[in-house]
Design an enzyme around this catalytic site. Sequence first.
Site, short mmCIF file in Angstrom:
data_model
loop_
_atom_site.label_atom_id
_atom_site.label_comp_id
_atom_site.label_asym_id
_atom_site.label_seq_id
_atom_site.Cartn_x
_atom_site.Cartn_y
_atom_site.Cartn_z
N ASN A 63 0.79 -1.23 0.00
CA ASN A 63 0.00 0.00 0.00
C ASN A 63 0.82 1.29 0.00
O ASN A 63 0.29 2.35 -0.34
CB ASN A 63 -1.02 0.01 1.15
CG ASN A 63 -0.38 -0.17 2.51
OD1 ASN A 63 0.67 -0.80 2.64
ND2 ASN A 63 -1.00 0.38 3.52
N HIS B 81 9.48 -7.40 -0.79
CA HIS B 81 8.28 -6.59 -0.98
C HIS B 81 7.10 -7.49 -1.35
O HIS B 81 7.26 -8.67 -1.67
CB HIS B 81 8.52 -5.53 -2.06
CG HIS B 81 8.03 -4.18 -1.65
ND1 HIS B 81 6.82 -3.99 -1.01
CD2 HIS B 81 8.58 -2.94 -1.79
CE1 HIS B 81 6.65 -2.70 -0.77
NE2 HIS B 81 7.70 -2.04 -1.23
N GLU C 26 4.58 -3.56 12.48
CA GLU C 26 3.59 -2.49 12.32
C GLU C 26 2.42 -3.12 11.60
O GLU C 26 2.49 -3.42 10.41
CB GLU C 26 4.19 -1.32 11.53
CG GLU C 26 3.44 -0.03 11.74
CD GLU C 26 2.35 0.24 10.72
OE1 GLU C 26 1.66 -0.71 10.30
OE2 GLU C 26 2.18 1.39 10.34
N CYS D 39 -3.06 1.79 7.15
CA CYS D 39 -3.23 1.27 8.51
C CYS D 39 -3.60 2.39 9.49
O CYS D 39 -4.37 2.16 10.43
CB CYS D 39 -1.95 0.59 8.98
SG CYS D 39 -1.53 -0.90 8.07
N GLU E 138 -11.22 -4.09 10.83
CA GLU E 138 -10.53 -3.03 10.11
C GLU E 138 -11.11 -2.92 8.70
O GLU E 138 -11.13 -3.90 7.95
CB GLU E 138 -9.03 -3.30 10.02
CG GLU E 138 -8.27 -2.23 9.25
CD GLU E 138 -6.79 -2.50 9.16
OE1 GLU E 138 -6.02 -1.54 8.95
OE2 GLU E 138 -6.39 -3.68 9.27
#
Length: 456
Positions: free
Chosen positions: A130, A154, A227, A261, A358
């Site tokens: 993202n 990645h 994270e 996030c 979420e």
Amino acid sequence: MLTVTNPATGKVVREVEAASDETVERKLAAAQRAFLDWRNVSYTDRAAVVKAVADDMRQRVEDLAPLMTEEMGKPIREARAEVEKAAWCAEHYAEHAEQYLAPQSLPSDAANSYVQHLPIGPVLGVLPWNAPFWLAFRFCAPALMAGNTCLMKHDPHVPGCAQAIADVFVRAGAPGGLFDALLLETERVEPVIRDKRIRAVSFTGSSKGGAAVASIAASEIKPAVLELGGSDPGIILADADLEKAAEILKISRIINAGQSCIAAKRLIVEAPVYDDMVALLKEKFASLKVGDPALEETDVGPIARENLRAELHRQVETSVKQGARLLMGGEINSGPGYFYPVTLLADVEPGMCAFTEETFGPVGVVIRAENEAHALELANDSEYGLAASVWSSADRGEALAKKIEAGQVAVNGIVKTDPRLPSGGIKKSGYGRELGPHGIHEFVNAQQVWVGPVRD
């Protein structure tokens, strides 16, 4: 094979051969060799390399930004800003790393005793799609300036971005093995984490993925920074500047089509101003233009993948069935690409899907709170604890921040990541910190040194 689908069209635009085992071994060996030299390089010389990397990115914004637009649908204006922000991160650590890692004198019975901060070795970054450039440099800039080397695994949906980042280091004249990209399928990352040359792991992504990475790293006794997801509350109290709050929360909710996030995901409004705030949010959200992310006028691009859009739509439909009020959006168009309309849900309550899960997309969720205490209770009623915002007087906001279960709180401003300030979460939003002075301390050996003789 790593297959790239342009989310604005739904068409495959690139297929990239995944790295072979031989290539992975070669890059691991190169990272280890480079570390043996890089750890002895002065901060000044490290900074020269990292600044050269930043300079290259700034000069090539118009080449790098479109890769994000093509591979994961980021609107081109946001993509350019992300490249610039990644360069800023590199520049910040080039300028401040020596200060952040200065030895700390600690008096004891020794003639001299102190803590010095030494590099630990190659660090692996496992990153999501993202924010391909920003997250790469949030991970690598402090690690490199601390004297470590970096390998980046990645997301397999953005191999063009990953290779472009690696190429920046080559063009900037970085030593071979200092930074490289591993173009791998996700299931092949575990052996890399376990490799004895990898000394630590930085992971950004879902809570489920973070739990898997943390488990693997822990089994090898390796440190990790996680994270993870967030369901960030924005608390709007009755004395807030509603116009400013609505404008900033609109931006916070729809950056990267809401696929962030730390986006404001649960907007908790005190009862006396609830109806006014809902009306303002509806007006702000209605002004947003959804469309081709390559166009300058686009505010909201597509969802990155079709399965992610389907999951977002399920959350909206379920919430409406549970009693949420749909004020706008909520319907998938029949055109090409994975677009989702800007959507606003009001009267959301605890237990509803949009409250407990979420939502990763352009969906605003508005919740009524009876008073400040109730707003705090609703904000903390989440398994996540990444970030939050409070809209009120500064004094009241700061007092409330101490009671909010989150890694960072913005009072009367947008929640964002900044190279100067630490960022990270608690609960299922992860552990450890990135950025600021705290971030560079995550992957160093805080070595205590005691020098005799013993003092009288």
